[in-house]
Design a protein around this motif. Structure first.
Motif, mmCIF file in Angstrom:
data_model
loop_
_atom_site.group_PDB
_atom_site.id
_atom_site.type_symbol
_atom_site.label_atom_id
_atom_site.label_comp_id
_atom_site.label_asym_id
_atom_site.label_seq_id
_atom_site.Cartn_x
_atom_site.Cartn_y
_atom_site.Cartn_z
ATOM 1 N N TYR A 230 0.870 -1.184 0.000
ATOM 2 C CA TYR A 230 0.000 0.000 0.000
ATOM 3 C C TYR A 230 0.903 1.229 0.000
ATOM 4 O O TYR A 230 1.747 1.374 0.884
ATOM 5 N N ILE A 231 0.707 2.087 -0.985
ATOM 6 C CA ILE A 231 1.541 3.290 -1.112
ATOM 7 C C ILE A 231 0.662 4.494 -0.779
ATOM 8 O O ILE A 231 -0.240 4.849 -1.538
ATOM 9 N N TRP A 232 0.936 5.081 0.374
ATOM 10 C CA TRP A 232 0.093 6.136 0.942
ATOM 11 C C TRP A 232 0.490 7.524 0.437
ATOM 12 O O TRP A 232 1.573 7.714 -0.126
ATOM 13 N N ASP A 233 -0.390 8.492 0.691
ATOM 14 C CA ASP A 233 -0.122 9.892 0.350
ATOM 15 C C ASP A 233 1.255 10.317 0.867
ATOM 16 O O ASP A 233 1.647 9.987 1.989
ATOM 17 N N GLY A 234 1.989 11.053 0.029
ATOM 18 C CA GLY A 234 3.287 11.596 0.413
ATOM 19 C C GLY A 234 4.469 10.735 0.002
ATOM 20 O O GLY A 234 5.608 11.099 0.259
#
Length: 153
Positions: free
Chosen positions: A61-65
């Motif tokens: 999972y690649i989150w905001d930022g």
């Protein structure tokens, strides 16, 4: 570009030759470069940029930022975080920025804490926990991740 029909891809900023496999979610503002391989069971949030030739294995999972440069490998179930003090329903004004530089490799089940930079062509061993910046060409392993040696250029 190949997008599997069982994925939920809302972004239109996806480069030529990129493949996105089943059960992946890509939010509308995400930017993904050319010739990437986004494996099954992944999530890419809005404020994310992936360069060209990036491999994202299943369970990531690649989150905001998060900023990922060209030629990066992200192993299965690697974990990114973007908030040092998370609380339910309490969000920072802006999430910390994590940068993964060109050619870096992240092993399976590694955890990358927010706000760090992984240097060019560095390698994070499987299961490692990265708590601070990693220099270019460094191999790090363990919890917390510790420098082992420099890799050949």
């Amino acid at each position: 570009m190949k997008i599997h029909p069982l994925s939920d891809v809302q972004s239109t900023s996806i480069g030529k030759g990129t493949r996105i496999w089943q059960y992946s979610v890509v939010l509308k503002d995400a930017v993904i470069g050319n010739d990437c391989n986004i494996c099954a069971h992944t999530l890419i949030e809005n404020d994310v940029i992936l360069g060209n030739n990036v491999t994202v294995k299943s369970g990531v999972y690649i989150w905001d930022g998060i900023r990922i440069e060209d030629d990066v490998f992200i192993g299965p179930n690697a974990t990114f975080t973007n908030d040092n003090t998370p609380r339910s329903k309490q969000y920072p004004e802006q999430f910390l920025t994590t940068v993964i530089k060109k050619g870096a490799s992240i092993g399976a089940n590694a955890t990358i804490l927010p706000g760090v930079t992984l240097g060019e062509f560095c390698m994070v061993g499987a299961g490692s926990v990265v708590t601070k910046d990693i220099p270019a060409y460094a191999l790090v392993v363990g919890n917390p991740a510790k420098f082992v040696r420099f890799l050949e250029k």
